[in-house]
Design an enzyme around this catalytic site. Structure first.
Site, PDB file in Angstrom:
ATOM      1  N   LYS A 158       1.022   4.471   6.835  1.00 44.76           N
ATOM      2  CA  LYS A 158       0.253   5.324   5.925  1.00 44.76           C
ATOM      3  C   LYS A 158       0.799   6.748   6.010  1.00 44.76           C
ATOM      4  O   LYS A 158       1.529   7.105   6.924  1.00 44.76           O
ATOM      5  CB  LYS A 158      -1.238   5.357   6.304  1.00 44.76           C
ATOM      6  CG  LYS A 158      -1.941   4.019   6.270  1.00 44.76           C
ATOM      7  CD  LYS A 158      -2.198   3.551   4.862  1.00 44.76           C
ATOM      8  CE  LYS A 158      -2.929   2.236   4.810  1.00 44.76           C
ATOM      9  NZ  LYS A 158      -2.094   1.099   4.553  1.00 44.76           N
ATOM     10  N   SER A 172       0.795  -1.225   0.000  1.00 39.03           N
ATOM     11  CA  SER A 172       0.000   0.000   0.000  1.00 39.03           C
ATOM     12  C   SER A 172       0.832   1.280   0.000  1.00 39.03           C
ATOM     13  O   SER A 172       0.286   2.359  -0.213  1.00 39.03           O
ATOM     14  CB  SER A 172      -0.970   0.024   1.190  1.00 39.03           C
ATOM     15  OG  SER A 172      -0.278   0.259   2.391  1.00 39.03           O
TER      16      SER A 172
END
Length: 142
Positions: free
Chosen positions: A100, A63
């Site tokens: 993230k 990701s």
């Protein structure tokens, strides 16, 4: 993308530091006499600002590939730093650690992947803890 905590070593592990600097983009070869180790380098001395609050995490998943964070990379994470807009952070979401980018979009904070295949995670009305700020990424050269 998930992370798993790696144990830290309390004793420094050093490698030889070559005095000669390597050139990037310039042809030619240095003199072999210049290629000698003059000191030893402890990588922790260069990547760890707050030893008591710094951890290493191994990356799983894809990701964050847009931020050049690949599966198998090692993240250096400092828990003493305050996370700000644009920082890559380690967060605990639903009991699992994830890496993230923290962003404020229209005044609302969210955790964003650096891969279009993953949706943002809004931070409003959720039990999410920002665990630390990523300060360095260590990955194998291709």
């Amino acid at each position: 993308m998930h992370c798993r905590l790696l144990p830290a070593h309390s004793t420094p592990i050093t490698c030889p530091m070559i005095e000669h600097r390597v050139r990037a983009g310039v042809s030619g070869f240095p003199s072999p006499a210049q290629d000698y180790a003059t000191d030893r380098l402890d990588l922790n001395a260069h990547v760890v600002r707050h030893p008591a609050s710094t951890f290493y995490l191994a990356v799983e998943g894809d990701s964050m590939t847009g931020a050049r964070i690949q599966p198998g990379d090692i993240l250096v994470v400092d828990r003493a730093l305050t996370a700000r807009h644009g920082h890559i952070v380690i967060a605990v979401v639903d009991g699992e650690m994830t890496v993230k980018t923290l962003r404020l979009t229209d005044g609302a904070p969210g955790l964003y992947s650096e891969n279009r295949d993953y949706a943002p995670i809004p931070l409003i009305n959720r039990d999410i803890q920002i665990w630390g700020v990523v300060t360095f990424v260590i990955h194998e050269a291709a």
